[in-house]
Design an enzyme around this catalytic site. Structure first.
Site, PDB file in Angstrom:
ATOM      1  N   GLU A  93       0.813  -1.214   0.000  1.00  0.00           N
ATOM      2  CA  GLU A  93       0.000   0.000   0.000  1.00  0.00           C
ATOM      3  C   GLU A  93       0.847   1.265   0.000  1.00  0.00           C
ATOM      4  O   GLU A  93       1.941   1.283   0.540  1.00  0.00           O
ATOM      5  CB  GLU A  93      -0.849   0.036   1.285  1.00  0.00           C
ATOM      6  CG  GLU A  93      -1.894  -1.041   1.332  1.00  0.00           C
ATOM      7  CD  GLU A  93      -2.552  -1.154   2.707  1.00  0.00           C
ATOM      8  OE1 GLU A  93      -2.827  -0.116   3.329  1.00  0.00           O
ATOM      9  OE2 GLU A  93      -2.776  -2.292   3.139  1.00  0.00           O
ATOM     10  N   CYS A 106       3.095   8.262   1.450  1.00  0.00           N
ATOM     11  CA  CYS A 106       3.589   7.310   2.448  1.00  0.00           C
ATOM     12  C   CYS A 106       3.763   5.975   1.739  1.00  0.00           C
ATOM     13  O   CYS A 106       2.820   5.470   1.131  1.00  0.00           O
ATOM     14  CB  CYS A 106       2.552   7.215   3.572  1.00  0.00           C
ATOM     15  SG  CYS A 106       2.927   5.907   4.757  1.00  0.00           S
ATOM     16  N   CYS A 113       5.578  -7.610   7.442  1.00  0.00           N
ATOM     17  CA  CYS A 113       6.567  -7.119   8.394  1.00  0.00           C
ATOM     18  C   CYS A 113       6.812  -8.208   9.426  1.00  0.00           C
ATOM     19  O   CYS A 113       5.905  -8.962   9.769  1.00  0.00           O
ATOM     20  CB  CYS A 113       6.030  -5.862   9.087  1.00  0.00           C
ATOM     21  SG  CYS A 113       7.204  -5.095  10.233  1.00  0.00           S
ATOM     22  N   CYS A 117       4.485  -5.962  16.106  1.00  0.00           N
ATOM     23  CA  CYS A 117       3.819  -5.012  17.011  1.00  0.00           C
ATOM     24  C   CYS A 117       2.331  -5.369  17.137  1.00  0.00           C
ATOM     25  O   CYS A 117       1.656  -5.653  16.160  1.00  0.00           O
ATOM     26  CB  CYS A 117       3.968  -3.579  16.500  1.00  0.00           C
ATOM     27  SG  CYS A 117       5.685  -3.054  16.360  1.00  0.00           S
ATOM     28  N   CYS A 120      -0.539  -3.420  15.082  1.00  0.00           N
ATOM     29  CA  CYS A 120      -0.297  -3.110  13.673  1.00  0.00           C
ATOM     30  C   CYS A 120      -0.839  -4.190  12.737  1.00  0.00           C
ATOM     31  O   CYS A 120      -0.568  -5.377  12.921  1.00  0.00           O
ATOM     32  CB  CYS A 120       1.197  -2.922  13.451  1.00  0.00           C
ATOM     33  SG  CYS A 120       1.595  -2.472  11.764  1.00  0.00           S
ATOM     34  N   CYS A 332      -2.056   2.125   7.328  1.00  0.00           N
ATOM     35  CA  CYS A 332      -1.418   1.163   6.427  1.00  0.00           C
ATOM     36  C   CYS A 332      -1.569  -0.279   6.882  1.00  0.00           C
ATOM     37  O   CYS A 332      -1.615  -0.572   8.052  1.00  0.00           O
ATOM     38  CB  CYS A 332       0.040   1.508   6.243  1.00  0.00           C
ATOM     39  SG  CYS A 332       0.287   2.123   4.603  1.00  0.00           S
TER      40      CYS A 332
HETATM   41  N1  SAH Z   1       8.049  -0.161  10.890  1.00  0.00           N
HETATM   42  C1  SAH Z   1       8.101   1.256  11.012  1.00  0.00           C
HETATM   43  C2  SAH Z   1       7.239   2.000   9.998  1.00  0.00           C
HETATM   44  C3  SAH Z   1       5.873   1.477   9.699  1.00  0.00           C
HETATM   45  S1  SAH Z   1       4.549   1.845  10.767  1.00  0.00           S
HETATM   46  C4  SAH Z   1       7.778   1.686  12.417  1.00  0.00           C
HETATM   47  O1  SAH Z   1       7.504   0.830  13.243  1.00  0.00           O
HETATM   48  O2  SAH Z   1       7.875   2.855  12.718  1.00  0.00           O
HETATM   49  C5  SAH Z   1       4.298   3.565  10.796  1.00  0.00           C
HETATM   50  C6  SAH Z   1       3.752   4.075  12.121  1.00  0.00           C
HETATM   51  O3  SAH Z   1       2.382   3.659  12.319  1.00  0.00           O
HETATM   52  C7  SAH Z   1       4.504   3.539  13.314  1.00  0.00           C
HETATM   53  O4  SAH Z   1       4.699   4.554  14.256  1.00  0.00           O
HETATM   54  C8  SAH Z   1       3.569   2.471  13.831  1.00  0.00           C
HETATM   55  O5  SAH Z   1       3.846   2.142  15.154  1.00  0.00           O
HETATM   56  C9  SAH Z   1       2.231   3.128  13.611  1.00  0.00           C
HETATM   57  N2  SAH Z   1       1.081   2.238  13.643  1.00  0.00           N
HETATM   58  C10 SAH Z   1       0.989   0.956  13.269  1.00  0.00           C
HETATM   59  N3  SAH Z   1      -0.245   0.470  13.467  1.00  0.00           N
HETATM   60  C11 SAH Z   1      -0.972   1.504  13.968  1.00  0.00           C
HETATM   61  C12 SAH Z   1      -2.337   1.639  14.396  1.00  0.00           C
HETATM   62  N4  SAH Z   1      -3.177   0.627  14.334  1.00  0.00           N
HETATM   63  N5  SAH Z   1      -2.731   2.838  14.851  1.00  0.00           N
HETATM   64  C13 SAH Z   1      -1.877   3.878  14.925  1.00  0.00           C
HETATM   65  N6  SAH Z   1      -0.583   3.812  14.541  1.00  0.00           N
HETATM   66  C14 SAH Z   1      -0.132   2.634  14.082  1.00  0.00           C
END
Ligand code: SAH
Length: 345
Positions: A93, A106, A113, A117, A120, A332
């Site tokens: 995406e 973005c 990944c 987390c 995510c 995303c």
């Molecule tokens: N892997 C990298 C970049 C991708 S995620 C990272 O961890 O930073 C981009 C941002 O979106 C990160 O800060 C991530 O923690 C956040 N993110 C992921 N899922 C999310 C969600 N459901 N709600 C809000 N932020 C989220």
């Protein structure tokens, strides 16, 4: 059997070395490079090259333009979310966001990944593979071409962990920064990481003027390790030390991302601990209202503004991320998840 070249991942300098081996003059590299930025999808369209060279390129080099698998446009703010189908059938995406300071795209850097987390959507089915530099570049180019919106800023905050695809991400940065290409300055690029400390140290060596965003999401090890497995071997203190080193080396202020999760990381004591740990460092905290993910029980916090005020009272610079594209799953990983569920992985 000759080797197939991923020509669009090459810098013009590398391309001219390669073309020299084919007996072509070096200026051909610039011509080809320029065509890429016109959005061509085949060598056939490069009409200022001889027919013989175009034929030769089609046999030895690879172009892998993505196609639009799905596109969602927000009626509220013009945000466009693209689900791209890559040449091998995998999907990633990108999101186009329109800000006063320019259009921002973005992009994703991996298919899936492996960071795990808890909040995510991108990590649910793990990592399939890294993207190539060309596949990252194409997200920017084809977003620009499809939407007609000139892109002036790039954020590496889509699917994947940029520092887990380090060399390729660096190559991508070289390409978008190249004066003959998109010529996007490093100060217009943000890279977001979950906090791979060794790679942050490695990135610091390059002294790039991009903005490093660190996804912190909790100031204490217990909470952070619970929602971000990457914290388990490292810990918040070591991460913040690494960030201080990064700042000292690059002079660039770090932005800490903090997704507000109900009852997990939104307590007053966590604001106080965060303020204490960041005090005296050149930092900026970006509070993100959590986007709900279907597969996860985590809920958005209702304490965003109380948390913000508490940090500000303690001298921390805080912004709250404006929600764009709320009507289109703009967070995303979610569009890809939906497509996977429909079609199978
Ligand atoms: N892997 C990298 C970049 C991708 S995620 C990272 O961890 O930073 C981009 C941002 O979106 C990160 O800060 C991530 O923690 C956040 N993110 C992921 N899922 C999310 C969600 N459901 N709600 C809000 N932020 C989220």
């Amino acid at each position: 059997m000759s080797f197939i070249i991923d020509i669009k991942s090459m810098t013009p300098e590398e391309m001219s070395v390669w073309l020299k081996e084919l007996g072509e003059p070096p200026f051909r590299a610039k011509q080809i490079f320029k065509w890429f930025y016109q959005g061509v999808t085949s060598f056939e369209e490069m009409t200022n090259l001889s027919k013989a060279l175009r034929q030769r390129l089609s046999e030895t080099a690879l172009l892998t333009p993505p196609t639009v698998a799905r596109k969602q446009e927000s009626r509220q703010d013009g945000t466009i979310k693209y689900l791209w189908r890559l040449a091998d059938g995998n999907c990633v995406e990108s999101v186009l966001m329109r800000y006063q300071h320019g259009n921002t795209v973005c992009i994703s850097c991996q298919v899936g990944c492996r960071m795990g987390c808890a909040f995510c959507a991108s990590t649910i089915a793990g990592k399939v593979r890294d993207l190539t530099a060309a596949e990252m570049l194409d997200q920017v180019l084809f977003t620009q071409i499809d939407s007609g919106a000139p892109v002036s800023n790039i954020v590496l905050m889509g699917i994947g962990e940029p520092l887990d695809n380090f060399d390729t991400v660096l190559r991508f940065l070289t390409l978008v920064n190249h004066p003959e290409g998109l010529n996007i300055g490093m100060r217009h690029i943000s890279l977001s990481t979950c906090g791979l400390t060794e790679k942050i140290d490695k990135l610091a060596q390059y002294g790039l003027q991009l903005t490093l965003s660190v996804s912190l999401h909790a100031p204490d090890d217990e909470t952070r390790s619970q929602i971000m497995p990457v914290n388990r071997g490292v810990g918040v203190e070591k991460l913040l030390e690494t960030c201080r080193r990064y700042f000292n080396r690059t002079g660039r202020r770090i932005s800490y991302e903090y997704a507000m999760i109900d009852g997990v990381n939104d307590a007053d004591w966590q604001a106080d601990l965060l303020a204490r740990r960041l005090r005296g460092t050149s930092a900026h905290v970006n509070l993100i209202p959590l986007n709900e993910v279907e597969e996860s029980p985590l809920k958005p916090s209702r304490r965003v503004s109380a948390f913000q005020k508490r940090l500000e009272r303690q001298g921390i610079t805080v912004t709250v991320r404006r929600r764009l594209g709320g009507d289109i799953d703009a967070s995303c990983g979610q569009l890809r998840r939906k497509a996977m569920k429909r079609e199978g992985p």
